[in-house]
Write a protein that holds these residues in place. Sequence first.
Motif, PDB file in Angstrom:
ATOM      1  N   LEU A  28       3.297   6.309  -4.793  1.00 19.15           N
ATOM      2  CA  LEU A  28       3.498   6.124  -3.656  1.00 19.15           C
ATOM      3  C   LEU A  28       2.600   6.601  -2.691  1.00 19.15           C
ATOM      4  O   LEU A  28       1.957   7.659  -2.682  1.00 19.15           O
ATOM      5  CB  LEU A  28       4.852   6.826  -3.146  1.00 19.15           C
ATOM      6  CG  LEU A  28       6.020   6.122  -4.130  1.00 19.15           C
ATOM      7  CD1 LEU A  28       7.295   7.033  -3.922  1.00 19.15           C
ATOM      8  CD2 LEU A  28       6.426   4.729  -4.081  1.00 19.15           C
ATOM      9  N   VAL A  37       7.568   4.658   3.327  1.00 23.59           N
ATOM     10  CA  VAL A  37       7.325   4.724   2.020  1.00 23.59           C
ATOM     11  C   VAL A  37       6.801   3.517   1.591  1.00 23.59           C
ATOM     12  O   VAL A  37       7.302   2.614   1.818  1.00 23.59           O
ATOM     13  CB  VAL A  37       8.249   5.370   1.168  1.00 23.59           C
ATOM     14  CG1 VAL A  37       7.672   5.193  -0.281  1.00 23.59           C
ATOM     15  CG2 VAL A  37       8.611   6.607   1.514  1.00 23.59           C
ATOM     16  N   GLU A  38       5.569   3.341   0.632  1.00 27.88           N
ATOM     17  CA  GLU A  38       5.016   2.046   0.107  1.00 27.88           C
ATOM     18  C   GLU A  38       4.517   2.408  -1.229  1.00 27.88           C
ATOM     19  O   GLU A  38       4.278   3.394  -1.425  1.00 27.88           O
ATOM     20  CB  GLU A  38       4.335   1.337   1.164  1.00 27.88           C
ATOM     21  CG  GLU A  38       2.933   1.993   1.345  1.00 27.88           C
ATOM     22  CD  GLU A  38       2.016   1.045   2.242  1.00 27.88           C
ATOM     23  OE1 GLU A  38       1.200   0.980   1.914  1.00 27.88           O
ATOM     24  OE2 GLU A  38       2.428   0.706   3.298  1.00 27.88           O
ATOM     25  N   VAL A  39       4.802   1.408  -2.184  1.00 30.10           N
ATOM     26  CA  VAL A  39       4.092   1.545  -3.496  1.00 30.10           C
ATOM     27  C   VAL A  39       2.592   1.481  -3.459  1.00 30.10           C
ATOM     28  O   VAL A  39       2.065   0.603  -2.553  1.00 30.10           O
ATOM     29  CB  VAL A  39       4.868   0.444  -4.438  1.00 30.10           C
ATOM     30  CG1 VAL A  39       3.955   0.455  -5.838  1.00 30.10           C
ATOM     31  CG2 VAL A  39       6.324   0.453  -4.617  1.00 30.10           C
TER      32      VAL A  39
END
Length: 142
Positions: A28, A37-39
């Motif tokens: 992440l 939050v991002e992948v």
Amino acid sequence: MSFCCGASMLGTKGTLRHIRTQIHNVPLLFCPVCHHVEVHHLVESEYEILAEYAHGDGAPEVDFQEYVEHRDVQEMFENCVNHENEEPLEVVRSQIDMALDLLMVAKEIGDAEWEQQLKKRLNVLSQRRHKLKNKKTMRGLS
């Protein structure tokens, strides 16, 4: 390097929920200012495929590392300015330094909107630094 609200994002691994399935150890990117939050973009498609299959199978939880070809995490996060294993106070200081540098650039080019965004970010980071310092002081007293 990934940015969110102008702050550089931290590289980490964590757990995400996709409908009713928890997926652990997902690479992440985390924003220390707004907590977005991002992948990680290098595994985004693999995450989406795994999430859909796991949900379709009714799995309550899966481990990303068990199903996706192992990538070198250090290499994946090499362009991140900070990482989760660093001292939180140092991460915030680093973010403040970068924001101050960018503020000077914004002033030089006369971008008032960007200046305002950076000042808001600096305010948030300053508050966070103050909380971390107080927390550290309280631990030292106990």
